[in-house]
Design an enzyme around this catalytic site. Structure first.
Site, short mmCIF file in Angstrom:
data_model
loop_
_atom_site.label_atom_id
_atom_site.label_comp_id
_atom_site.label_asym_id
_atom_site.label_seq_id
_atom_site.Cartn_x
_atom_site.Cartn_y
_atom_site.Cartn_z
N CYS A 99 0.81 -1.14 -0.48
CA CYS A 99 -0.01 -0.20 0.76
C CYS A 99 0.66 1.31 -0.26
O CYS A 99 1.94 1.30 1.05
CB CYS A 99 -1.66 -0.24 1.44
SG CYS A 99 -2.18 0.85 1.13
N CYS A 152 -2.98 6.93 -4.78
CA CYS A 152 -3.11 5.51 -5.06
C CYS A 152 -1.94 5.00 -5.16
O CYS A 152 -1.41 5.41 -6.47
CB CYS A 152 -4.11 4.92 -5.97
SG CYS A 152 -4.07 2.85 -5.57
O1 PYC Z 1 -1.91 4.14 -2.04
O2 PYC Z 1 -1.26 1.30 -2.79
C1 PYC Z 1 -2.62 2.36 -2.67
C2 PYC Z 1 -3.12 2.50 -1.82
C3 PYC Z 1 -3.90 1.00 -2.32
C4 PYC Z 1 -5.52 0.87 -1.74
C5 PYC Z 1 -5.91 2.00 -1.38
N1 PYC Z 1 -4.04 2.72 -1.10
#
Ligand code: PYC
Length: 316
Positions: free
Chosen positions: A87, A242
């Site tokens: 994550c 993300c």
């Molecule tokens: O930042 O990799 C990330 C992530 C995955 C799910 C929520 N955030």
């Protein structure tokens, strides 16, 4: 039972880091400890992130001892329905949290995750660059028939989790006022991929289900290259751009000759937060770097009373 947690957010996306009171997971690699967590302590996961203590968007992080001699920390990330390979926003949150608690010095740290070793550089108490696991595109221009919608084309890529990137601009504007429509479309794409047996690569290190779906569109910030909407495994959306998704996206851009090593790519989230990324290539492996910042929002003791009918959370 009491569990000490520190909450933070990275670009709007929450991370709840378990500092004390986690379950014993035995010895071995973090991937092996994840197997023990999943098999023997899954209710702990639910109790930490699900209601009534948590909320769908929260990603939990459990610190655990690394097996790799090169690592100073180990971590398992989890959410309302299960576990994440890696994550990105969570790793930024983990590092900024430990730094702000005085438990991690500025500079470099290596962290073992279930899908490999990542490293982080703390520029300050809030700003962190994560060097992620090697990322790659598994399949280009995959088409899937989405019942009630039509055919959708996209790329399948790995950035520590599996992603499906819908090609072109989102048919729905990337604004939170369209959240229900964005969630409904991406959820239907996810179901269609699953029902037609379209997966990521099956490896010993991780599962192959594509559980993150991304739409892209023009950014609002003049600094950013693209804006996104990311559907997470438990049907919430990523408030941050993300980290693993931006890693996988940059691997696709590199594969298409649209991103050179060292060139900056700025990803904007649906909330307007930004991650600055670039890739470096070693031995034909694309290594993504993601820079963002995180802020502590709360520090608490969570109480678990076995007489409480919702002691282990309300399953999502
Ligand atoms: O930042 O990799 C990330 C992530 C995955 C799910 C929520 N955030």
């Amino acid at each position: 039972m009491r569990v000490h947690v520190v909450d933070s957010h990275t670009g709007g996306e929450p991370t709840r880091l378990v500092i004390r009171g986690g379950p014993p997971l035995g010895a071995g690699s973090v991937s092996r400890q994840l197997s023990a967590f999943r098999a023997q302590h899954d209710r702990f996961r639910s109790g930490i992130v699900n209601e009534p203590r948590g909320a769908d968007a929260i990603v939990g992080g459990l610190l655990c001892p690394p097996a790799s001699a090169e690592c100073q920390l180990g971590v398992i990330f989890f959410n309302n329905v299960g576990y994440l390979g890696m994550c990105g926003h969570g790793t930024i949150g983990l590092c900024a949290t430990l730094a702000q608690l005085g438990q991690l010095p500025l500079g470099d740290v290596n962290i073992e995750t279930p899908v490999g070793v990542v490293s982080a550089h703390l520029h300050s108490l809030t700003e962190v660059t994560v060097k992620n696991v090697a990322s790659y595109r598994h399949r280009k221009d995959v088409t899937v028939d989405v019942p009630g919608y039509g055919t959708v084309t996209g790329d399948i890529a790995w950035g520590g989790n599996w992603f499906f990137f819908v090609k072109g601009d989102s048919p729905i504007p990337l604004h939170l006022r369209y959240l229900d429509d964005l969630t409904s479309l991406t959820w239907r794409i996810r179901q269609a991929l699953k029902n037609t047996g379209i997966t990521g690569a099956d490896t010993a290190a991780h599962g192959s289900e594509i559980d993150h779906i991304e739409l892209f569109g023009p950014p609002e910030s003049p600094q950013a290259h693209r804006r996104n909407f990311v559907l997470c495994p438990g049907k919430s959306y990523d408030r941050s751009p993300c980290g693993t998704g931006t890693s996988a996206k940059m691997a696709c851009l590199y594969a298409d000759g649209l991103l050179k090593p060292g060139q900056t790519f700025v990803q904007e989230s649906i909330c307007g937060s930004l991650f600055h990324g670039h890739v470096e290539v070693f031995d034909n492996r694309v290594i993504p770097f993601i820079r963002g910042s995180a802020f502590i929002t709360a520090e608490s003791d969570l109480n678990f009373n076995p007489d409480d009918p919702f002691c282990w959370g309300i399953p999502a």
